[in-house]
Design a protein around this motif. Structure first.
Motif, mmCIF file in Angstrom:
data_model
loop_
_atom_site.group_PDB
_atom_site.id
_atom_site.type_symbol
_atom_site.label_atom_id
_atom_site.label_comp_id
_atom_site.label_asym_id
_atom_site.label_seq_id
_atom_site.Cartn_x
_atom_site.Cartn_y
_atom_site.Cartn_z
ATOM 1 N N LEU A 127 0.846 -1.184 0.000
ATOM 2 C CA LEU A 127 0.000 0.000 0.000
ATOM 3 C C LEU A 127 0.885 1.238 0.000
ATOM 4 N N LEU A 128 0.388 2.286 -0.618
ATOM 5 C CA LEU A 128 1.070 3.575 -0.603
ATOM 6 C C LEU A 128 0.392 4.462 0.422
ATOM 7 N N LEU A 129 1.179 5.067 1.300
ATOM 8 C CA LEU A 129 0.652 5.941 2.347
ATOM 9 C C LEU A 129 1.048 7.384 2.059
ATOM 10 N N LEU A 130 0.090 8.304 2.171
ATOM 11 C CA LEU A 130 0.317 9.732 1.986
ATOM 12 C C LEU A 130 -0.239 10.476 3.188
ATOM 13 N N THR A 139 5.694 3.349 1.465
ATOM 14 C CA THR A 139 4.972 2.132 1.131
ATOM 15 C C THR A 139 5.012 1.212 2.344
ATOM 16 N N GLY A 140 4.027 0.384 2.439
ATOM 17 C CA GLY A 140 3.960 -0.569 3.534
ATOM 18 C C GLY A 140 3.337 -1.869 3.061
ATOM 19 N N VAL A 141 3.778 -2.969 3.635
ATOM 20 C CA VAL A 141 3.225 -4.283 3.297
ATOM 21 C C VAL A 141 2.126 -4.607 4.299
ATOM 22 N N LEU A 142 0.962 -4.940 3.785
ATOM 23 C CA LEU A 142 -0.161 -5.281 4.658
ATOM 24 C C LEU A 142 0.077 -6.641 5.303
ATOM 25 N N GLU A 143 0.248 -6.634 6.619
ATOM 26 C CA GLU A 143 0.484 -7.895 7.335
ATOM 27 C C GLU A 143 -0.818 -8.628 7.628
ATOM 28 N N SER A 144 -1.812 -7.888 8.088
ATOM 29 C CA SER A 144 -3.075 -8.524 8.452
ATOM 30 C C SER A 144 -4.184 -7.482 8.489
ATOM 31 N N VAL A 145 -5.417 -7.972 8.498
ATOM 32 C CA VAL A 145 -6.596 -7.126 8.649
ATOM 33 C C VAL A 145 -7.313 -7.561 9.911
#
Length: 299
Positions: free
Chosen positions: A103-106, A114-120
């Motif tokens: 995901l891209l964070l602004l 950017t960050g990798v989605l580990e869990s929801v």
């Protein structure tokens, strides 16, 4: 269609309404078309921008979704962060992001990561995104700095104008109060415009939020040293037109400038330029003028 594409020897521009259509076109012709750069709506790959984000080129790991995270400037690489609220709900229920995706964070203030989605986590109605954050980078303000001070369009056309100005890289918008303005500033809903600007910011992945300023009277706007009038009576804007680090474009109402207003900007000596061959609606004139000034100045 194919013949017309092949007639362009160096630059191929693909405008698509749906990302899937863009991917299909590029997949079909990408192996034979020779182009220095390519642009694809909703794909945002390899977009060359002075103050834009370096996005993944075709074939590299893609960004699944973009989210707004206001506390990004206080974060560090390797940190685990949680995002909830509307951003998480939209990412999970609408975009259907999955663990392992990037995901891209602004934050709207020039920071991005950017960050990798580990869990929801969380619940179905209130999901929480848990991400492993990469390096946080900061970009300078968008150059050239172009501001649009324009009369208010009627109906939902103002919404479309805010969306378009955000995607074009305009730094600031202010409603311009003119003699023939048909919409009054008390009809504005600033929170709605801010939401539209944020959504467009995420869509085009610009690091800086479009600033929406207070309404300003035409006479006061003429006092800005960087002001410029958009009007058919002026000469065409080109590379020889003077432009500093900041340009304020004044766009009038659809009824045109009144005789009084014309006398005022002539007396004040404010530059007047034409940005199109035909009479445009407010939102079209604002977008066209912004695109021309930013494009010529950047080159």
């Amino acid at each position: 269609m194919v013949d017309r594409i092949f007639q362009l020897p160096r630059l191929v521009i693909v405008f698509g309404i749906f990302g899937a259509q863009c991917n299909a076109i590029i997949g079909s012709f990408g192996s034979v078309l020779k182009a220095d750069r390519w642009f694809c709506a909703d794909q945002c790959a390899g977009s060359p921008s002075r103050a834009g984000i370096s996005l993944p080129m075709p074939g590299s790991e893609a960004i699944a979704h973009c989210v707004l995270f206001s506390d990004l400037a206080q974060c560090q690489a390797g940190q685990r962060i949680e995002i909830d609220g509307d951003e998480a709900h939209h990412a999970v229920r609408v975009k259907r992001v999955r663990p392992g995706e990037r995901l891209l964070l602004l934050d709207g203030a020039g920071h991005h990561a950017t960050g990798v989605l580990e869990s929801v986590g969380g619940s179905r109605s209130k999901p929480v995104l848990v991400l492993d954050l990469g390096p946080v980078e900061s970009d300078g303000a968008i150059e050239p700095m172009v501001e649009i001070w324009a009369a208010l369009p009627k109906g939902d056309r103002l919404d479309r104008m805010i969306d378009q100005l955000t995607q074009l890289g305009v730094s600031r918008y202010r409603p311009l109060l003119c003699d023939r303005s048909q919409r009054k500033p008390d009809s504005l809903r600033p929170e709605k415009l801010a939401r539209i600007a944020d959504e467009a910011m995420k869509q085009c992945r610009r690091p800086w939020r479009l600033e929406i300023g207070e309404p300003i009277a035409f006479l006061d706007a003429l006092g800005d040293p960087d002001a410029m009038i958009a009007d058919a009576t002026g000469g065409p804007w080109d590379a020889g037109s003077a432009c500093g680090a900041r340009t304020v474009l004044l766009v009038g109402p659809e009824g045109g400038w009144s005789n009084t207003e014309r006398g005022l900007f002539v007396e004040a000596g404010v530059p007047v330029h034409c940005f199109g061959r035909f009479v445009l609606r407010i939102e079209a004139a604002a977008a066209a003028a912004a695109a021309i000034v930013m494009g010529v100045s950047s080159s």
